[in-house]
Write an enzyme that holds these catalytic residues in place. Structure first.
Site, PDB file in Angstrom:
ATOM      1  N   ARG A  38       0.827  -1.226   0.000  1.00  0.00           N
ATOM      2  CA  ARG A  38       0.000   0.000   0.000  1.00  0.00           C
ATOM      3  C   ARG A  38       0.851   1.262   0.000  1.00  0.00           C
ATOM      4  NH1 ARG A  38      -4.615  -2.518   2.833  1.00  0.00           N
ATOM      5  NH2 ARG A  38      -3.811  -1.978   4.870  1.00  0.00           N
ATOM      6  N   ARG A  42      -3.574   6.243   0.853  1.00  0.00           N
ATOM      7  CA  ARG A  42      -4.204   7.463   1.371  1.00  0.00           C
ATOM      8  C   ARG A  42      -3.331   8.264   2.332  1.00  0.00           C
ATOM      9  NH1 ARG A  42      -9.696   5.162   3.606  1.00  0.00           N
ATOM     10  NH2 ARG A  42      -8.397   3.302   3.787  1.00  0.00           N
ATOM     11  N   ARG A  51      -7.389  11.030  -6.149  1.00  0.00           N
ATOM     12  CA  ARG A  51      -8.558  10.169  -6.006  1.00  0.00           C
ATOM     13  C   ARG A  51      -9.839  10.936  -5.668  1.00  0.00           C
ATOM     14  NH1 ARG A  51     -10.702   6.791  -5.154  1.00  0.00           N
ATOM     15  NH2 ARG A  51     -11.277   6.008  -3.970  1.00  0.00           N
ATOM     16  N   ASP A  87      -6.681  -3.517  -7.261  1.00  0.00           N
ATOM     17  CA  ASP A  87      -7.326  -4.116  -6.104  1.00  0.00           C
ATOM     18  C   ASP A  87      -7.517  -5.607  -6.333  1.00  0.00           C
ATOM     19  OD1 ASP A  87      -9.977  -4.813  -4.377  1.00  0.00           O
ATOM     20  OD2 ASP A  87      -8.882  -3.147  -3.494  1.00  0.00           O
ATOM     21  N   TYR A 165     -14.254 -13.184   0.662  1.00  0.00           N
ATOM     22  CA  TYR A 165     -14.946 -11.923   0.335  1.00  0.00           C
ATOM     23  C   TYR A 165     -16.248 -12.186  -0.412  1.00  0.00           C
ATOM     24  CZ  TYR A 165     -11.418  -8.361   1.573  1.00  0.00           C
ATOM     25  OH  TYR A 165     -10.583  -7.512   2.249  1.00  0.00           O
TER      26      TYR A 165
END
Length: 368
Positions: A38, A42, A51, A87, A165
């Site tokens: 990552r 963010r 973004r 992703d 998931y």
């Protein structure tokens, strides 16, 4: 670039820093290479700006934006590798499932798989070029734009992680809905895991064809399985992926290092080191020296600083890194965190981590 303006996966700029690739293969290096899971994330203000106001998966489908997000951390830090911005849930999407990124909640499947008959809703024969071509375009574009600075890593989620998931419908603490399948519907579970494996193999091969120079397989939910379930529902598929991808690449005369990261699967370190991956990624719960002993020098290791150590003062980060390097040794080692960077982390401390890895490892190698 071709005449019609398409960017092609060939004539890439020459690689200027292959430290990461050499470490992955257990070769000598001048310093220990470092990157972060990552690292395009963010915690970077420029990432948040790029973004802003855009749907997450829309961003994933824009090769230009993925390329920009992948390159941003390289402008700030002396990372030794980049990982393509994407992703793991693009694979279930390619198989026909609807996945949305809900602000404040994370990934959400409005119609998760509930019973084995729901498997009929999935596309069994997936044309990865058509469904996931946007990822391949992003990789090709990034390989050109990165200008050979560092190698580019492609990645995928592993079958069990994606299965969990798809059944849970999003994140979960217990994964009890997905685990219920393993105990109640083992045959259907294996069928789903095989379907996912087939798509993943094609997807990874497509990433290499597009320009990826290394591949990482994320088994993020390994730790929710016990050792017996891991050996039945995770490990065989992780091994199958590595064998099939390597065999196909060998036919084409290619050799791309592969990394497996099975988070919290401390009981599986030995098995993972004998699974045809060059590198085994470790989370922060594993002692570096014991990981070296347990893998017996068969593989390179990657990891494993606790991401929360980045909240420490810079001097302390430097000490933690030094201890980590002493534990792993400098050969056949790629420094990383034991998981991804968190959004509230200070970019300056990330810089201190990268700098400490380079500085301490250079000194250690000199003294050898």
């Amino acid at each position: 670039m071709s005449k019609d303006g398409l960017i092609l996966p060939k004539d890439f700029p020459q690689l200027l820093n292959d430290t990461f690739l050499r470490a992955a293969r257990g070769e000598e290096t001048e310093h220990v290479p470092v990157w972060c899971m990552r690292q395009a994330g963010r915690y970077l203000p420029e990432f948040r700006e790029t973004r802003a106001g855009k749907d997450f998966f829309e961003t994933c489908r824009s090769p230009e934006t993925c390329c920009e997000l992948t390159l941003q951390p390289l402008r700030r830090f002396a990372f030794d590798a980049a990982i393509i911005f994407s992703d793991i849930l693009v694979v279930p999407q390619a198989m026909g499932m609807d996945v949305q990124m809900v602000p404040g909640k994370g990934p959400t499947f409005p119609e998760p798989l509930k019973e084995p008959e729901d498997l009929q809703r999935l596309q069994t024969k997936v044309d990865v070029g058509k469904e996931l071509g946007y990822v391949f375009k992003a990789i090709t574009l990034t390989r050109h734009k990165i200008e050979g600075k560092v190698p580019l890593i492609g990645f995928t989620g592993a079958p069990w992680t994606l299965m969990s998931y798809m059944i849970e419908g999003g994140g979960s603490n217990t994964h009890s809905k997905a685990k219920r399948w393993l105990y109640r519907h083992p045959e259907s579970s294996h069928m789903l895991l095989r379907m996912l494996t087939d798509v993943i193999v094609e997807y990874l091969l497509g990433q290499v064809a597009a320009g990826a120079q290394a591949l990482q397989v994320f088994e993020s939910h390994a730790g929710i399985l016990g050792p017996v379930e891991f050996k039945e529902f995770s490990l065989p598929y992780l091994r199958d992926i590595a064998h099939r991808v390597k065999d196909k690449l060998k036919e084409a005369g290619q050799d791309v290092p592969m990394i497996v990261f099975a988070k919290d699967a401390h009981y599986g370190v030995e098995d993972l080191s004998q699974s045809n991956y060059e590198v085994v990624g470790l989370d922060w719960t594993i002692d570096p020296r014991s990981a070296r002993e347990r893998t017996g020098g068969k593989v390179s290791l990657q990891g494993n600083m606790d991401p929360c150590a980045l909240y420490a003062p810079k001097e302390q980060i430097s000490d933690i890194v030094k201890r980590m390097l002493e534990g792993f040794g400098t050969r056949g080692y790629i420094a990383n965190l034991g998981h991804g960077l968190y959004p509230d982390m200070d970019p300056e401390n990330v810089g201190a981590f990268v700098e400490a890895v380079h500085q301490h490892s250079k000194q250690m190698i000199k003294q050898m």
